[in-house]
Design a protein around this motif. Structure first.
Motif, PDB file in Angstrom:
ATOM      1  N   VAL A 114      -4.225  -5.955   6.681  1.00 56.29           N
ATOM      2  CA  VAL A 114      -5.468  -5.709   7.423  1.00 56.29           C
ATOM      3  C   VAL A 114      -5.169  -5.259   8.844  1.00 56.29           C
ATOM      4  O   VAL A 114      -5.786  -4.308   9.360  1.00 56.29           O
ATOM      5  N   SER A 115      -4.216  -5.921   9.512  1.00 56.26           N
ATOM      6  CA  SER A 115      -3.908  -5.559  10.900  1.00 56.26           C
ATOM      7  C   SER A 115      -3.325  -4.156  10.990  1.00 56.26           C
ATOM      8  O   SER A 115      -3.663  -3.396  11.911  1.00 56.26           O
ATOM      9  N   ALA A 116      -2.479  -3.782  10.043  1.00 54.97           N
ATOM     10  CA  ALA A 116      -1.891  -2.443  10.060  1.00 54.97           C
ATOM     11  C   ALA A 116      -2.937  -1.375   9.761  1.00 54.97           C
ATOM     12  O   ALA A 116      -2.943  -0.300  10.373  1.00 54.97           O
ATOM     13  N   TYR A 117      -3.832  -1.650   8.825  1.00 55.13           N
ATOM     14  CA  TYR A 117      -4.860  -0.667   8.460  1.00 55.13           C
ATOM     15  C   TYR A 117      -5.907  -0.523   9.555  1.00 55.13           C
ATOM     16  O   TYR A 117      -6.352   0.586   9.866  1.00 55.13           O
ATOM     17  N   LEU A 179       2.089   3.615   4.565  1.00 56.47           N
ATOM     18  CA  LEU A 179       1.087   4.163   3.647  1.00 56.47           C
ATOM     19  C   LEU A 179      -0.112   4.762   4.370  1.00 56.47           C
ATOM     20  O   LEU A 179      -0.782   5.645   3.832  1.00 56.47           O
ATOM     21  N   ARG A 180      -0.396   4.283   5.563  1.00 58.17           N
ATOM     22  CA  ARG A 180      -1.652   4.629   6.231  1.00 58.17           C
ATOM     23  C   ARG A 180      -1.812   6.122   6.477  1.00 58.17           C
ATOM     24  O   ARG A 180      -2.933   6.645   6.458  1.00 58.17           O
ATOM     25  N   GLU A 181      -0.711   6.816   6.676  1.00 57.68           N
ATOM     26  CA  GLU A 181      -0.773   8.246   6.960  1.00 57.68           C
ATOM     27  C   GLU A 181      -0.587   9.113   5.725  1.00 57.68           C
ATOM     28  O   GLU A 181      -0.485  10.337   5.846  1.00 57.68           O
ATOM     29  N   GLN A 182      -0.530   8.508   4.550  1.00 64.05           N
ATOM     30  CA  GLN A 182      -0.358   9.292   3.327  1.00 64.05           C
ATOM     31  C   GLN A 182      -1.639  10.056   3.002  1.00 64.05           C
ATOM     32  O   GLN A 182      -2.746   9.619   3.334  1.00 64.05           O
ATOM     33  N   PRO A 183      -1.527  11.231   2.332  1.00 63.89           N
ATOM     34  CA  PRO A 183      -2.722  12.038   2.022  1.00 63.89           C
ATOM     35  C   PRO A 183      -3.774  11.301   1.202  1.00 63.89           C
ATOM     36  O   PRO A 183      -4.969  11.476   1.425  1.00 63.89           O
ATOM     37  N   PHE A 184      -3.341  10.464   0.245  1.00 63.25           N
ATOM     38  CA  PHE A 184      -4.333   9.781  -0.582  1.00 63.25           C
ATOM     39  C   PHE A 184      -5.148   8.782   0.229  1.00 63.25           C
ATOM     40  O   PHE A 184      -6.302   8.481  -0.105  1.00 63.25           O
ATOM     41  N   MET A 185      -4.555   8.259   1.322  1.00 63.85           N
ATOM     42  CA  MET A 185      -5.308   7.360   2.182  1.00 63.85           C
ATOM     43  C   MET A 185      -6.362   8.135   2.963  1.00 63.85           C
ATOM     44  O   MET A 185      -7.501   7.660   3.130  1.00 63.85           O
ATOM     45  N   ALA A 186      -6.012   9.316   3.439  1.00 71.29           N
ATOM     46  CA  ALA A 186      -6.991  10.158   4.131  1.00 71.29           C
ATOM     47  C   ALA A 186      -8.109  10.581   3.185  1.00 71.29           C
ATOM     48  O   ALA A 186      -9.283  10.615   3.570  1.00 71.29           O
ATOM     49  N   ALA A 187      -7.755  10.879   1.939  1.00 76.21           N
ATOM     50  CA  ALA A 187      -8.766  11.263   0.952  1.00 76.21           C
ATOM     51  C   ALA A 187      -9.726  10.110   0.677  1.00 76.21           C
ATOM     52  O   ALA A 187     -10.942  10.303   0.550  1.00 76.21           O
ATOM     53  N   HIS A 202      -5.860   0.644  -3.136  1.00 74.38           N
ATOM     54  CA  HIS A 202      -4.833   1.632  -2.797  1.00 74.38           C
ATOM     55  C   HIS A 202      -3.613   1.020  -2.100  1.00 74.38           C
ATOM     56  O   HIS A 202      -2.483   1.432  -2.372  1.00 74.38           O
ATOM     57  N   ILE A 203      -3.838   0.079  -1.201  1.00 81.15           N
ATOM     58  CA  ILE A 203      -2.714  -0.460  -0.428  1.00 81.15           C
ATOM     59  C   ILE A 203      -1.985  -1.553  -1.188  1.00 81.15           C
ATOM     60  O   ILE A 203      -0.748  -1.526  -1.300  1.00 81.15           O
ATOM     61  N   ALA A 204      -2.718  -2.542  -1.715  1.00 86.64           N
ATOM     62  CA  ALA A 204      -2.081  -3.696  -2.368  1.00 86.64           C
ATOM     63  C   ALA A 204      -1.121  -3.291  -3.492  1.00 86.64           C
ATOM     64  O   ALA A 204       0.013  -3.784  -3.545  1.00 86.64           O
ATOM     65  N   PRO A 205      -1.508  -2.396  -4.427  1.00 84.55           N
ATOM     66  CA  PRO A 205      -0.551  -2.028  -5.493  1.00 84.55           C
ATOM     67  C   PRO A 205       0.703  -1.343  -4.973  1.00 84.55           C
ATOM     68  O   PRO A 205       1.770  -1.459  -5.583  1.00 84.55           O
ATOM     69  N   ASN A 206       0.594  -0.639  -3.850  1.00 81.60           N
ATOM     70  CA  ASN A 206       1.746   0.109  -3.343  1.00 81.60           C
ATOM     71  C   ASN A 206       2.689  -0.741  -2.504  1.00 81.60           C
ATOM     72  O   ASN A 206       3.882  -0.397  -2.384  1.00 81.60           O
ATOM     73  N   ILE A 207       2.179  -1.817  -1.910  1.00 78.53           N
ATOM     74  CA  ILE A 207       3.075  -2.689  -1.140  1.00 78.53           C
ATOM     75  C   ILE A 207       3.540  -3.882  -1.955  1.00 78.53           C
ATOM     76  O   ILE A 207       4.388  -4.653  -1.496  1.00 78.53           O
ATOM     77  N   ALA A 208       2.995  -4.041  -3.175  1.00 77.30           N
ATOM     78  CA  ALA A 208       3.378  -5.187  -4.016  1.00 77.30           C
ATOM     79  C   ALA A 208       4.877  -5.253  -4.298  1.00 77.30           C
ATOM     80  O   ALA A 208       5.456  -6.345  -4.240  1.00 77.30           O
ATOM     81  N   PRO A 209       5.554  -4.130  -4.624  1.00 72.79           N
ATOM     82  CA  PRO A 209       7.001  -4.237  -4.897  1.00 72.79           C
ATOM     83  C   PRO A 209       7.795  -4.820  -3.730  1.00 72.79           C
ATOM     84  O   PRO A 209       8.662  -5.670  -3.934  1.00 72.79           O
ATOM     85  N   GLN A 210       7.490  -4.375  -2.491  1.00 72.63           N
ATOM     86  CA  GLN A 210       8.208  -4.921  -1.342  1.00 72.63           C
ATOM     87  C   GLN A 210       7.924  -6.405  -1.158  1.00 72.63           C
ATOM     88  O   GLN A 210       8.832  -7.191  -0.861  1.00 72.63           O
ATOM     89  N   LEU A 211       6.673  -6.813  -1.354  1.00 70.21           N
ATOM     90  CA  LEU A 211       6.316  -8.214  -1.162  1.00 70.21           C
ATOM     91  C   LEU A 211       6.926  -9.101  -2.249  1.00 70.21           C
ATOM     92  O   LEU A 211       7.376 -10.213  -1.973  1.00 70.21           O
TER      93      LEU A 211
END
Length: 289
Positions: A114-117, A179-187, A202-211
């Protein structure tokens, strides 16, 4: 002649490729097998097999050697079955580790994303609070919280959460910023997608592997710290079994019965090794190495 040379090249390339494939399967199979055996023994063995109670032993049967009738690893000075205490102590350690990781993922992971977004003042306030917590030596902070709350399993989980939440939040924030600057986020933003839908869809599934990777590596650290707290009398209090308090109790008769310290140390070592190997394997696979 050219055909022979080509075949030789293909053969030399195939051997390393098959060796790499074999190693990739092995590096995942070893920690998974180790953890399945550990978790299965701690949670299923007392259910499917006859195991004495971990407390309330017969003092007339104290200090029995390993492989005594009815006592696989012998008994301690209080007459409690050592194998039973290893299993139930493993339950406590695993419950603490999983609970702390879930708290870290739910609270720290959410706040970091949330803070990053959101950015701006929200990001500044949230991360400055976590920076203050991280600035304190982790073990000192955990000891201080555990001392103030008192020894119990719940208080141990709450104390270790102070260790888990800030570090998980930083990992979550770092991954979300990428992720915030990725095209799909802008879309998604142009389509009018709400903030919470963007975070969970959009964010949770993409950061899940790192977490998840961080959590697997963190499990070993949390279990070790829980053992240290129990060893110092600030974690799970006796007579409830814990690998840490078993080591503390065993050191009182270390010269006479060293195996009382060896068995919980071996259990702790193998469990932490399994989580560390699994975390490293997941990290290398998801990073594409």
């Amino acid at each position: 002649m050219a055909m022979v040379d080509a075949s030789a090249v293909l053969l030399t390339e195939e051997v390393p490729r098959s060796a790499r494939s074999w190693w990739r399967h092995l590096e995942l199979a070893v920690p998974v097998t180790l953890l399945v055996l550990t978790v299965g023994a701690c949670f299923l063995w007392p259910v499917i097999a006859s195991v004495p109670a971990p407390v309330g032993g017969d003092v007339l049967s104290s200090d029995l050697p390993p492989f005594s009738p009815g006592h696989l690893l012998g008994t301690d000075p209080n007459g409690n079955d050592v194998w039973s205490r290893i299993l139930y102590g493993g339950r406590n350690s695993l419950v603490v580790g999983v609970s702390v990781n879930l708290i870290g993922l739910l609270i720290g992971g959410t706040l970091g994303a949330v803070s990053a977004y959101a950015g701006g003042i929200v990001d500044t306030i949230v991360m400055r609070v976590f920076d203050v917590l991280i600035a304190f030596p982790s073990l000192v902070l955990v000891l201080a919280v555990a001392q103030s709350l008192g020894p119990s399993r719940l208080n141990t989980i709450l104390a270790l959460a102070f260790f888990s939440i800030p570090s998980t939040a930083r990992i979550s924030r770092s991954a979300t910023l990428r992720l915030r600057e990725q095209p799909f986020m802008a879309a998604a933003k142009l389509c009018g997608t709400s903030t919470w839908r963007t975070l969970f869809r959009h964010i949770a599934p993409n950061i899940a592997p790192q977490l998840i990777t961080f959590s697997m590596l963190g499990m070993g650290i949390i279990i070790v710290i829980e053992g240290a707290l129990s060893f110092l009398g600030l974690g799970i209090p006796p007579p409830a079994p814990s690998w840490g308090n078993m080591i503390a109790q065993g050191q009182q008769s270390l010269s006479a019965t060293p195996l009382l310290v060896v068995w919980p140390c071996v259990a702790l070592f193998l469990t932490v090794l399994g989580f560390n190997l699994l975390g490293e394997t997941l990290r290398s696979r998801w990073s594409g190495r």
